[in-house]
Design a protein around this motif. Structure first.
Motif, mmCIF file in Angstrom:
data_model
loop_
_atom_site.group_PDB
_atom_site.id
_atom_site.type_symbol
_atom_site.label_atom_id
_atom_site.label_comp_id
_atom_site.label_asym_id
_atom_site.label_seq_id
_atom_site.Cartn_x
_atom_site.Cartn_y
_atom_site.Cartn_z
ATOM 1 N N SER A 295 0.815 -1.218 0.000
ATOM 2 C CA SER A 295 0.000 0.000 0.000
ATOM 3 C C SER A 295 0.845 1.262 0.000
ATOM 4 C CB SER A 295 -0.927 0.014 1.218
ATOM 5 O OG SER A 295 -0.180 -0.019 2.419
ATOM 6 N N GLU A 296 2.122 1.146 0.405
ATOM 7 C CA GLU A 296 3.014 2.299 0.402
ATOM 8 C C GLU A 296 3.356 2.747 -1.022
ATOM 9 O OE1 GLU A 296 6.772 1.087 2.149
ATOM 10 O OE2 GLU A 296 6.386 -0.968 1.508
ATOM 11 N N PHE A 297 3.198 1.826 -1.981
ATOM 12 C CA PHE A 297 3.427 2.144 -3.391
ATOM 13 C C PHE A 297 2.106 2.029 -4.132
ATOM 14 C CE2 PHE A 297 7.510 0.420 -1.922
ATOM 15 C CZ PHE A 297 8.331 1.505 -2.201
ATOM 16 N N GLN A 298 1.386 3.125 -4.251
ATOM 17 C CA GLN A 298 0.030 3.089 -4.784
ATOM 18 C C GLN A 298 -0.038 2.492 -6.184
ATOM 19 O OE1 GLN A 298 -1.928 6.878 -4.911
ATOM 20 N NE2 GLN A 298 -3.717 6.089 -5.975
ATOM 21 N N VAL A 299 0.791 2.995 -7.102
ATOM 22 C CA VAL A 299 0.740 2.535 -8.487
ATOM 23 C C VAL A 299 1.152 1.076 -8.583
ATOM 24 C CG1 VAL A 299 1.654 2.843 -10.806
ATOM 25 C CG2 VAL A 299 1.112 4.847 -9.407
ATOM 26 N N LEU A 300 2.258 0.709 -7.918
ATOM 27 C CA LEU A 300 2.733 -0.670 -7.943
ATOM 28 C C LEU A 300 1.694 -1.610 -7.352
ATOM 29 C CD1 LEU A 300 5.012 -2.730 -8.428
ATOM 30 C CD2 LEU A 300 5.857 -2.192 -6.128
ATOM 31 N N SER A 301 1.112 -1.210 -6.216
ATOM 32 C CA SER A 301 0.095 -2.021 -5.562
ATOM 33 C C SER A 301 -1.099 -2.261 -6.478
ATOM 34 C CB SER A 301 -0.373 -1.333 -4.270
ATOM 35 O OG SER A 301 -1.470 -2.009 -3.701
ATOM 36 N N GLU A 302 -1.564 -1.191 -7.137
ATOM 37 C CA GLU A 302 -2.721 -1.306 -8.015
ATOM 38 C C GLU A 302 -2.419 -2.200 -9.208
ATOM 39 O OE1 GLU A 302 -3.666 2.676 -9.035
ATOM 40 O OE2 GLU A 302 -4.738 3.102 -7.157
ATOM 41 N N ARG A 303 -1.286 -1.971 -9.862
ATOM 42 C CA ARG A 303 -0.976 -2.702 -11.089
ATOM 43 C C ARG A 303 -0.776 -4.196 -10.826
ATOM 44 N NH1 ARG A 303 -0.662 0.564 -15.748
ATOM 45 N NH2 ARG A 303 -1.721 2.458 -15.056
ATOM 46 N N ILE A 304 -0.205 -4.542 -9.674
ATOM 47 C CA ILE A 304 -0.001 -5.959 -9.376
ATOM 48 C C ILE A 304 -1.310 -6.614 -8.937
ATOM 49 C CG2 ILE A 304 1.136 -7.589 -7.814
ATOM 50 C CD1 ILE A 304 3.594 -5.856 -7.876
ATOM 51 N N THR A 305 -2.071 -5.939 -8.090
ATOM 52 C CA THR A 305 -3.316 -6.544 -7.599
ATOM 53 C C THR A 305 -4.366 -6.669 -8.697
ATOM 54 O OG1 THR A 305 -4.033 -4.352 -6.796
ATOM 55 C CG2 THR A 305 -3.005 -5.831 -5.200
ATOM 56 N N TYR A 306 -4.294 -5.813 -9.725
ATOM 57 C CA TYR A 306 -5.209 -5.967 -10.860
ATOM 58 C C TYR A 306 -5.124 -7.382 -11.434
ATOM 59 C CZ TYR A 306 -5.930 -0.874 -11.195
ATOM 60 O OH TYR A 306 -6.266 0.431 -10.949
ATOM 61 N N LEU A 307 -3.936 -7.961 -11.408
ATOM 62 C CA LEU A 307 -3.715 -9.272 -12.002
ATOM 63 C C LEU A 307 -4.466 -10.375 -11.267
ATOM 64 C CD1 LEU A 307 0.164 -9.050 -12.544
ATOM 65 C CD2 LEU A 307 -1.646 -8.299 -14.090
ATOM 66 N N PHE A 308 -4.824 -10.114 -10.002
ATOM 67 C CA PHE A 308 -5.462 -11.145 -9.177
ATOM 68 C C PHE A 308 -6.891 -10.792 -8.770
ATOM 69 C CE2 PHE A 308 -0.854 -11.154 -8.481
ATOM 70 C CZ PHE A 308 -0.549 -12.444 -8.877
ATOM 71 N N SER A 309 -7.457 -9.789 -9.412
ATOM 72 C CA SER A 309 -8.816 -9.360 -9.085
ATOM 73 C C SER A 309 -9.851 -10.440 -9.375
ATOM 74 C CB SER A 309 -9.177 -8.097 -9.878
ATOM 75 O OG SER A 309 -8.291 -7.045 -9.599
ATOM 76 N N PHE A 310 -9.515 -11.367 -10.287
ATOM 77 C CA PHE A 310 -10.474 -12.409 -10.662
ATOM 78 C C PHE A 310 -10.937 -13.213 -9.444
ATOM 79 C CE2 PHE A 310 -6.395 -14.582 -10.751
ATOM 80 C CZ PHE A 310 -6.676 -15.823 -10.215
ATOM 81 N N GLY A 311 -10.099 -13.277 -8.402
ATOM 82 C CA GLY A 311 -10.484 -13.991 -7.192
ATOM 83 C C GLY A 311 -11.739 -13.411 -6.567
#
Length: 382
Positions: A295-311
């Motif tokens: 969460s300290e890296f907003q852009v990095l956090s968003e871009r990586i978690t997008y990959l696992f949103s299907f869960g």
């Protein structure tokens, strides 16, 4: 409120389709309402105008894309991945209009998304609502390259279940030609079919929440432990401190906390629902933990978690089946729809970048929308 109105209409339309599909026994009519929901979804995104934030980047790339960009691909700044570049050039050759290109990308995304959902859920309209709410809106509007890569990956998950490494790796490689973040997909084959231990999951989830609440900077701590102590560490510390000043508990965090504990409570029931549940469970667990730890890296956090949103798109529907009493199941679905509606309304009403326009009706030109975007400062947090 007026900015959020088109999205509210979209959600209510999908909800009505899902509600009918839930209560109708006839398979033929269930299919009919799924088709209606998909058509509504595609009409909304396939014929959208300039909305969200990254259309300026893709519009400029589309205008300057030539055959040389396809054959002379390089990794220099401003270049996109070869698969996406080729698709852009083909669309431009067929019909030199950015909205046509945007339409084709939306068509590819919708076909691949629905193909995935048909195998994963029994109520596509509800799943589309969850998709839009949990990062799907940004995926379908801002992330033209990443969206196709993610959709290709979703259709490769079946090969993790079937333990077919060659077709899985080939699809991941195809996804890589659209977005480099697909590198994260390759190692998933080796452990995403294995279900995380219930108590280990709980410990990791609690630790992740402590890191988030106490604003513990993971990356600077690791660099310090490794003995970097240089300019890179100082820059990262300064950057994370700047972000932590504005970090607060939000409705999104409370929802993640609620979801995380529900996953623990109904761990065994979720496991019983489907024999491939480990893949979706691992997806949502990865999403939850990484969103908290990074969460300290907003852009990095968003871009990586997008990959696992299907869960989220699958597991939230599975959770609605875990309650013992029918009334509790209905209450959970009401909460699910209300939360999705509230979250989407807040998001889309926050900036004029989200003002919905449809190209089949009156819509702003590129110059007009660019002027408004520059005047208002664009998307918050971008």
């Amino acid at each position: 409120m007026s900015l959020a109105l088109p999205y509210i209409v979209l959600f209510l339309s999908l909800f009505i389709c899902g509600l009918y599909q839930d209560h109708i026994k006839d398979i033929k009519y269930k299919t009919y309402f799924s088709i209606v929901a998909v058509v509504i979804f595609f009409f909304f995104f396939g014929f959208r105008g300039f909305i969200a934030g990254d259309w300026t980047i893709y519009y400029e790339f589309f205008k300057r894309c030539t055959f040389d960009d396809v054959v002379n691909y390089s990794l220099k700044e401003g270049d996109f991945e070869p698969g996406f570049t080729l698709l852009c050039f083909i669309c431009k050759t067929i019909y030199n209009d950015y909205f046509f290109f945007q339409f084709i990308v939306a068509l590819i995304d919708t076909v691949l998304l629905v193909r995935f959902l048909r195998k994963a859920v029994d109520n596509i309209p509800y799943a589309l609502i969850l998709y839009i709410t949990f990062n799907g809106f940004i995926i379908s509007t801002d992330l033209l390259r990443n969206s196709i890569a993610i959709m290709i990956f979703l259709n490769s998950l079946v090969f993790i279940k079937e333990r077919k490494i060659i077709p899985y790796m080939l699809l991941c490689t195809l996804a890589l030609t659209f977005h480099t973040s697909s590198l994260f997909f390759y190692p998933l084959y080796f452990f995403f079919n294995k279900r995380c231990n219930k108590w280990l999951y709980l410990i990791l989830f609690i630790i992740s929440n402590i890191v988030f609440i106490l604003h513990i900077s993971i990356v600077p701590s690791i660099l310090g432990f490794l003995g970097d102590g240089g300019d890179l560490e100082n820059k990262i510390i300064a950057y994370t401190e700047l972000l932590n000043e504005s970090k607060t508990l939000s409705i999104g965090y409370l929802e993640r906390l609620f979801t995380g504990f529900l996953l623990f409570i109904y761990y065994n029931k979720l496991k019983e629902l489907r024999n491939d549940n480990a893949i979706y469970f691992n997806g949502i667990v990865t999403y939850l933990i990484l969103s908290l730890l990074l969460s300290e890296f907003q852009v990095l956090s968003e871009r990586i978690t997008y990959l696992f949103s299907f869960g989220y798109w699958v597991t939230w529907l599975d959770l609605s089946k875990c309650f013992k009493y029918d009334n509790n199941r209905r209450l959970f679905k009401v909460f699910m729809i209300f939360y999705c509606l509230l979250r989407m309304s807040i998001t889309t009403a926050s900036t004029t970048d989200f003002k919905y326009e449809n190209i089949l009706f009156r819509h702003g030109s590129y110059q007009e929308k660019l002027y408004i975007k520059n005047r208002t400062g664009g998307l918050k947090g971008k």
